[in-house]
Design a protein around this motif. Structure first.
Motif, PDB file in Angstrom:
ATOM      1  N   ALA A  62      97.770-109.699 -48.885  1.00 23.70           N
ATOM      2  CA  ALA A  62      97.359-109.974 -47.511  1.00 23.70           C
ATOM      3  C   ALA A  62      97.492-108.738 -46.631  1.00 23.70           C
ATOM      4  CB  ALA A  62      98.192-111.120 -46.934  1.00 23.70           C
ATOM      5  N   ARG A  63      98.581-107.997 -46.806  1.00 26.10           N
ATOM      6  CA  ARG A  63      98.784-106.788 -45.990  1.00 26.10           C
ATOM      7  C   ARG A  63      97.690-105.760 -46.240  1.00 26.10           C
ATOM      8  NH1 ARG A  63     103.781-103.904 -47.494  1.00 26.10           N
ATOM      9  NH2 ARG A  63     102.484-102.172 -48.106  1.00 26.10           N
ATOM     10  N   ILE A  64      97.220-105.686 -47.476  1.00 24.91           N
ATOM     11  CA  ILE A  64      96.168-104.733 -47.821  1.00 24.91           C
ATOM     12  C   ILE A  64      94.810-105.210 -47.317  1.00 24.91           C
ATOM     13  CG2 ILE A  64      94.878-103.708 -49.734  1.00 24.91           C
ATOM     14  CD1 ILE A  64      97.574-103.834 -51.337  1.00 24.91           C
ATOM     15  N   ALA A  65      94.498-106.484 -47.534  1.00 22.12           N
ATOM     16  CA  ALA A  65      93.146-106.988 -47.300  1.00 22.12           C
ATOM     17  C   ALA A  65      92.897-107.543 -45.906  1.00 22.12           C
ATOM     18  CB  ALA A  65      92.827-108.069 -48.337  1.00 22.12           C
ATOM     19  N   ASP A  66      93.909-108.084 -45.266  1.00 17.95           N
ATOM     20  CA  ASP A  66      93.700-108.767 -43.996  1.00 17.95           C
ATOM     21  C   ASP A  66      93.423-107.765 -42.874  1.00 17.95           C
ATOM     22  OD1 ASP A  66      93.997-110.214 -41.539  1.00 17.95           O
ATOM     23  OD2 ASP A  66      95.068-111.757 -42.660  1.00 17.95           O
ATOM     24  N   PRO A  67      92.285-107.922 -42.178  1.00 15.10           N
ATOM     25  CA  PRO A  67      91.936-106.989 -41.093  1.00 15.10           C
ATOM     26  C   PRO A  67      92.971-106.926 -39.963  1.00 15.10           C
ATOM     27  CG  PRO A  67      90.057-108.385 -41.651  1.00 15.10           C
ATOM     28  CD  PRO A  67      91.234-108.912 -42.414  1.00 15.10           C
ATOM     29  N   ARG A  68      93.805-107.960 -39.825  1.00 13.67           N
ATOM     30  CA  ARG A  68      94.835-107.940 -38.770  1.00 13.67           C
ATOM     31  C   ARG A  68      95.794-106.771 -38.933  1.00 13.67           C
ATOM     32  NH1 ARG A  68      97.816-113.321 -39.267  1.00 13.67           N
ATOM     33  NH2 ARG A  68      97.351-112.852 -41.427  1.00 13.67           N
ATOM     34  N   PHE A  69      95.991-106.326 -40.174  1.00  9.67           N
ATOM     35  CA  PHE A  69      96.933-105.233 -40.429  1.00  9.67           C
ATOM     36  C   PHE A  69      96.285-103.867 -40.286  1.00  9.67           C
ATOM     37  CE2 PHE A  69      98.687-108.925 -42.629  1.00  9.67           C
ATOM     38  CZ  PHE A  69      99.939-108.967 -42.044  1.00  9.67           C
ATOM     39  N   LYS A  70      94.964-103.834 -40.164  1.00  6.55           N
ATOM     40  CA  LYS A  70      94.201-102.614 -39.890  1.00  6.55           C
ATOM     41  C   LYS A  70      94.589-101.427 -40.785  1.00  6.55           C
ATOM     42  CE  LYS A  70      92.999-103.815 -35.148  1.00  6.55           C
ATOM     43  NZ  LYS A  70      92.824-105.179 -35.486  1.00  6.55           N
ATOM     44  N   MET A  71      94.708-101.703 -42.093  1.00 10.22           N
ATOM     45  CA  MET A  71      95.012-100.636 -43.041  1.00 10.22           C
ATOM     46  C   MET A  71      93.797 -99.714 -43.164  1.00 10.22           C
ATOM     47  SD  MET A  71      96.553-100.832 -46.874  1.00 10.22           S
ATOM     48  CE  MET A  71      98.214-101.125 -46.302  1.00 10.22           C
ATOM     49  N   ALA A  72      94.025 -98.424 -43.055  1.00  7.79           N
ATOM     50  CA  ALA A  72      92.931 -97.455 -43.106  1.00  7.79           C
ATOM     51  C   ALA A  72      92.296 -97.420 -44.493  1.00  7.79           C
ATOM     52  CB  ALA A  72      93.455 -96.070 -42.734  1.00  7.79           C
ATOM     53  N   LYS A  73      90.965 -97.386 -44.501  1.00  4.94           N
ATOM     54  CA  LYS A  73      90.190 -97.264 -45.731  1.00  4.94           C
ATOM     55  C   LYS A  73      89.237 -96.089 -45.548  1.00  4.94           C
ATOM     56  CE  LYS A  73      90.305-102.245 -46.035  1.00  4.94           C
ATOM     57  NZ  LYS A  73      90.773-102.439 -44.671  1.00  4.94           N
ATOM     58  N   THR A  74      89.321 -95.115 -46.450  1.00  2.76           N
ATOM     59  CA  THR A  74      88.509 -93.908 -46.347  1.00  2.76           C
ATOM     60  C   THR A  74      87.431 -93.911 -47.418  1.00  2.76           C
ATOM     61  OG1 THR A  74      90.351 -92.670 -45.412  1.00  2.76           O
ATOM     62  CG2 THR A  74      88.552 -91.380 -46.376  1.00  2.76           C
ATOM     63  N   TYR A  75      86.212 -93.605 -46.985  1.00  3.94           N
ATOM     64  CA  TYR A  75      85.043 -93.609 -47.850  1.00  3.94           C
ATOM     65  C   TYR A  75      84.392 -92.239 -47.854  1.00  3.94           C
ATOM     66  CZ  TYR A  75      85.426 -98.666 -47.342  1.00  3.94           C
ATOM     67  OH  TYR A  75      85.890 -99.949 -47.336  1.00  3.94           O
ATOM     68  N   LEU A  76      83.839 -91.850 -48.990  1.00  3.20           N
ATOM     69  CA  LEU A  76      82.969 -90.691 -49.097  1.00  3.20           C
ATOM     70  C   LEU A  76      81.565 -91.273 -49.165  1.00  3.20           C
ATOM     71  CD1 LEU A  76      84.980 -88.603 -51.716  1.00  3.20           C
ATOM     72  CD2 LEU A  76      85.238 -88.688 -49.221  1.00  3.20           C
ATOM     73  N   VAL A  77      80.729 -90.906 -48.198  1.00  3.36           N
ATOM     74  CA  VAL A  77      79.449 -91.571 -48.018  1.00  3.36           C
ATOM     75  C   VAL A  77      78.319 -90.551 -48.076  1.00  3.36           C
ATOM     76  CG1 VAL A  77      78.153 -93.158 -46.559  1.00  3.36           C
ATOM     77  CG2 VAL A  77      80.653 -93.094 -46.379  1.00  3.36           C
ATOM     78  N   GLN A  78      77.437 -90.721 -49.043  1.00  4.77           N
ATOM     79  CA  GLN A  78      76.227 -89.903 -49.094  1.00  4.77           C
ATOM     80  C   GLN A  78      75.175 -90.628 -48.265  1.00  4.77           C
ATOM     81  OE1 GLN A  78      74.428 -89.406 -52.962  1.00  4.77           O
ATOM     82  NE2 GLN A  78      73.325 -87.562 -52.307  1.00  4.77           N
ATOM     83  N   VAL A  79      74.632 -89.926 -47.277  1.00  5.30           N
ATOM     84  CA  VAL A  79      73.660 -90.539 -46.375  1.00  5.30           C
ATOM     85  C   VAL A  79      72.329 -89.812 -46.449  1.00  5.30           C
ATOM     86  CG1 VAL A  79      75.390 -91.451 -44.768  1.00  5.30           C
ATOM     87  CG2 VAL A  79      74.458 -89.146 -44.406  1.00  5.30           C
ATOM     88  N   GLU A  80      71.288 -90.544 -46.109  1.00  2.00           N
ATOM     89  CA  GLU A  80      69.956 -89.963 -46.024  1.00  2.00           C
ATOM     90  C   GLU A  80      69.801 -89.389 -44.625  1.00  2.00           C
ATOM     91  OE1 GLU A  80      66.421 -91.946 -47.947  1.00  2.00           O
ATOM     92  OE2 GLU A  80      66.022 -92.326 -45.826  1.00  2.00           O
ATOM     93  N   GLY A  81      69.461 -88.128 -44.555  1.00  2.70           N
ATOM     94  CA  GLY A  81      69.312 -87.459 -43.271  1.00  2.70           C
ATOM     95  C   GLY A  81      70.468 -86.512 -43.009  1.00  2.70           C
ATOM     96  N   GLU A  82      70.326 -85.755 -41.931  1.00  2.00           N
ATOM     97  CA  GLU A  82      71.370 -84.808 -41.538  1.00  2.00           C
ATOM     98  C   GLU A  82      72.259 -85.443 -40.489  1.00  2.00           C
ATOM     99  OE1 GLU A  82      70.003 -80.856 -40.545  1.00  2.00           O
ATOM    100  OE2 GLU A  82      68.252 -81.140 -41.821  1.00  2.00           O
ATOM    101  N   ALA A  83      73.567 -85.367 -40.703  1.00  2.00           N
ATOM    102  CA  ALA A  83      74.523 -85.964 -39.778  1.00  2.00           C
ATOM    103  C   ALA A  83      74.681 -85.061 -38.559  1.00  2.00           C
ATOM    104  CB  ALA A  83      75.859 -86.176 -40.471  1.00  2.00           C
TER     105      ALA A  83
END
Length: 182
Positions: A62-83
């Motif tokens: 629950a501590r990991i998954a529940d949004p109430r605890f707002k645990m940071a999740k970091t993603y590496l995201v390949q996007v189409e276009g220039e950021a």
């Protein structure tokens, strides 16, 4: 003592141990993890890859998954276009989606990371540039990162969850896992 498994979920794998589909069988967590009594703490879409945590402790789950605890999740995201700065600033302020405003994200453009090849490979288009973002959120709406990048004009091509809280994928190949006792 709780068991925590850090799995590098491959692209195309469901974030569950069984597939109830009547169609062709799909890859599930049971193809990679043969540990009884552990369950996913959160989800990762079938077309996303990377860190998925599995544990045998309900409170930790629950501590990991529940949004109430707002645990940071970091993603590496390949996007189409220039950021461009405008798009990054919008993500940093929060983006209006159909289900409401997101919390502000931490985001920066980055050089392409040294990742494993994806099967199937991401489509390449000569006439459309792509780029990479390192994006951290503290909530977990359905397909949130994809919807956020699309909302600022940068459709997601590849999404790899790299980190949840202090746990990272460092040194874990796709389909492999590491167990931690906590």
């Amino acid at each position: 003592m709780a068991r925590l498994i850090l799995l590098n979920k491959p692209y195309g794998t469901l974030s569950q141990f069984t597939d109830s589909s009547m169609d062709a069988p799909r890859s599930t967590l049971s193809d990679y993890v043969d540990v009884k009594g552990v369950y996913p703490a959160g989800r990762l879409d079938r077309d996303s890859e990377g860190l998925l945590l599995l544990c045998d402790d309900g409170r930790l789950q629950a501590r990991i998954a529940d949004p109430r605890f707002k645990m940071a999740k970091t993603y590496l995201v390949q996007v189409e276009g220039e950021a461009r700065d405008e798009a990054l600033d919008a993500l940093r302020r929060g983006v209006m989606l159909k289900d409401g405003m997101t919390l502000p994200a931490q985001v920066e453009a980055m050089d392409p990371p040294a990742l494993w090849d994806r099967d199937p490979p991401v489509r390449f288009r000569k006439s459309v540039p792509d780029g990479w973002l390192k994006l951290t959120i503290r909530e977990g709406r359905n397909r949130q990162v994809r919807r956020m990048t699309a909302a600022v004009g940068l459709p997601t091509l590849r999404l790899v969850r790299w980190q949840i809280g202090d746990w990272t994928l460092e040194g874990i190949a796709p389909g492999e896992w590491r167990e931690i006792r906590i």
